[in-house]
Design an enzyme around this catalytic site. Structure first.
Site, PDB file in Angstrom:
ATOM      1  N   VAL A   1      -5.677  -9.976   0.344  1.00 25.98           N
ATOM      2  CA  VAL A   1      -5.712 -10.347   1.761  1.00 25.98           C
ATOM      3  C   VAL A   1      -4.664  -9.526   2.503  1.00 25.98           C
ATOM      4  CG1 VAL A   1      -5.437 -12.222   3.430  1.00 25.98           C
ATOM      5  CG2 VAL A   1      -6.412 -12.706   1.179  1.00 25.98           C
TER       6      VAL A   1
ATOM      7  N   HIS B   1     -11.525  -7.191  -3.126  1.00 23.21           N
ATOM      8  CA  HIS B   1     -10.741  -6.598  -2.029  1.00 23.21           C
ATOM      9  C   HIS B   1     -11.370  -6.993  -0.699  1.00 23.21           C
ATOM     10  CE1 HIS B   1      -7.978  -3.577  -3.967  1.00 23.21           C
ATOM     11  NE2 HIS B   1      -8.576  -4.139  -4.982  1.00 23.21           N
ATOM     12  N   GLY B   2     -10.643  -6.714   0.385  1.00 22.30           N
ATOM     13  CA  GLY B   2     -11.211  -6.998   1.707  1.00 22.30           C
ATOM     14  C   GLY B   2     -11.458  -8.482   1.894  1.00 22.30           C
TER      15      GLY B   2
ATOM     16  N   GLY C   1     -10.606  -4.339   6.373  1.00 18.57           N
ATOM     17  CA  GLY C   1     -10.529  -4.435   7.832  1.00 18.57           C
ATOM     18  C   GLY C   1     -11.404  -5.568   8.357  1.00 18.57           C
TER      19      GLY C   1
ATOM     20  N   ASP D   1      -0.837  -1.504  -4.262  1.00 15.61           N
ATOM     21  CA  ASP D   1      -2.227  -1.649  -3.816  1.00 15.61           C
ATOM     22  C   ASP D   1      -2.800  -0.255  -3.541  1.00 15.61           C
ATOM     23  OD1 ASP D   1      -4.513  -2.968  -2.879  1.00 15.61           O
ATOM     24  OD2 ASP D   1      -3.739  -3.116  -0.826  1.00 15.61           O
ATOM     25  N   HIS D   2      -3.965   0.040  -4.076  1.00 14.50           N
ATOM     26  CA  HIS D   2      -4.650   1.319  -3.832  1.00 14.50           C
ATOM     27  C   HIS D   2      -3.763   2.551  -4.015  1.00 14.50           C
ATOM     28  CE1 HIS D   2      -8.469  -0.269  -2.522  1.00 14.50           C
ATOM     29  NE2 HIS D   2      -7.822  -1.160  -1.832  1.00 14.50           N
TER      30      HIS D   2
ATOM     31  N   SER E   1       0.868  -1.174   0.000  1.00 19.03           N
ATOM     32  CA  SER E   1       0.000   0.000   0.000  1.00 19.03           C
ATOM     33  C   SER E   1       0.911   1.232   0.000  1.00 19.03           C
ATOM     34  CB  SER E   1      -0.883  -0.004   1.244  1.00 19.03           C
ATOM     35  OG  SER E   1      -0.069   0.124   2.399  1.00 19.03           O
TER      36      SER E   1
ATOM     37  N   GLU F   1     -10.449   0.627 -10.138  1.00 11.46           N
ATOM     38  CA  GLU F   1     -11.523   0.339  -9.184  1.00 11.46           C
ATOM     39  C   GLU F   1     -12.805   1.070  -9.543  1.00 11.46           C
ATOM     40  OE1 GLU F   1     -10.621   0.133  -5.015  1.00 11.46           O
ATOM     41  OE2 GLU F   1     -12.537   1.013  -4.435  1.00 11.46           O
TER      42      GLU F   1
HETATM   43 ZN   LIG Z   1      -8.335  -2.942  -1.175  1.00 10.36          ZN
END
Ligand SMILES: [Zn+2]
Length: 288
Positions: free
Chosen positions: A230, A207-208, A179, A85-86, A50, A136
């Site tokens: 993950v 995601h998530g 989360g 990521d993101h 990230s 996304e």
């Molecule tokens: Zn994500």
């Protein structure tokens, strides 16, 4: 086999109805655990940073070198994709410059037209260097490294428009969140997933992936999810194993030098590896 881009891996995954896991790294232990799990299961893997983790570790170049050098020193032979990521627009451009194999440009918080225009630009820059791109549509709920989404469902029309930019994989909100999932979470929206998977040939990303029950993950993968992210699950596994080591008093065992960081961090590292291996089995990633 060294680092590769994600395009071929995910086209195969979509056709074969399995997924490949993308696991976030935070440091040397995380990197070794993720790569070790991929090697032991003989499966391809994504290792991702990230923006927050890259800042914590000292920048994208350092992260890339850490992964490259660890692949070499551990003798890793399975395909590994180094992924952002993101990323925001600047981070995606920087990682393309630095030489990541794959970048996610997350423009979900921009007006859709701007997300679309910036995604096109990133695709052009990345593809010129053989780098894969994830975009996304619809936001992923919850907060991850300061990026918060409301968990809206992705619109099928917007998914089609973003897919037409030539992105290599597409993250779409289907009720998933980052989360720990709240007790009143209503589960993944499979109707929306089916609509998007029917409209878009691009491999889809979930995601998530931490905390979604196994049956829902398996079902989502069978319906067209090709990449599952993950992060939280590995963090929880690491924290639990480390807490058990300390609560067991092992760090205070002076004779055994239990305070040595190589011993203190070992159970947590092993727990991350077990967590990654378990997820690879859920995703049905075939051995090479
Ligand atoms: Zn994500």
């Amino acid at each position: 086999m060294a680092l590769v881009n994600g395009t071929e891996i995910f086209d195969k995954a979509r056709a074969g109805k399995y997924a490949v896991g993308a696991f976030n790294t935070n440091n040397l232990e995380w990197t070794r655990a993720i790569l070790g799990a991929a090697q032991e299961t003989k499966t391809p893997i994504l290792i991702q940073t990230s923006m927050g983790a890259a800042k914590y570790m000292g920048g994208y170049e350092l992260c890339l070198h850490l992964v490259q050098d660890t692949i070499k020193s551990m003798g890793i032979t399975v395909p590994v994709v180094m992924h952002l990521d993101h990323g925001n627009y600047e981070a995606a451009k920087e990682c393309i410059e630095v030489g990541y194999n794959s970048v996610m440009f997350d423009g979900h918080d921009l007006p859709f037209e701007e997300n679309l225009e910036k995604t096109k630009e990133i695709v052009k820059l990345a593809h010129a260097k053989g780098i894969s791109v994830e975009a996304e549509v619809g936001s992923i709920g919850g907060t991850e490294d300061g990026i918060t989404g409301d968990g809206e469902l992705a619109s099928v029309e917007e998914a089609e428009t973003l897919a037409a930019t030539g992105v290599d994989y597409l993250a779409c909100g289907i009720g998933n969140i980052h989360g720990v999932y709240p007790d009143d979470w209503t589960g993944l929206n499979f109707d929306r997933l089916q609509e998007i998977a029917a409209a878009v040939k691009t491999p889809l990303v979930l995601h998530g992936g931490s905390g979604i029950p196994k049956e829902q993950i398996v079902k989502a993968v069978s319906m067209g999810i090709s990449k599952v992210n993950v992060n939280t699950e590995c963090q929880l596994a690491f924290a639990k194993a480390t807490r058990e080591y300390i609560e067991g008093g092992h760090d205070q065992d002076v004779d055994a030098k239990g305070y040595d960081p190589r011993k203190l961090l070992a159970p947590g590292t092993e727990a991350i590896k077990d967590c990654v291996k378990e997820r690879i089995a859920w995703f049905n990633t075939p051995s090479i």
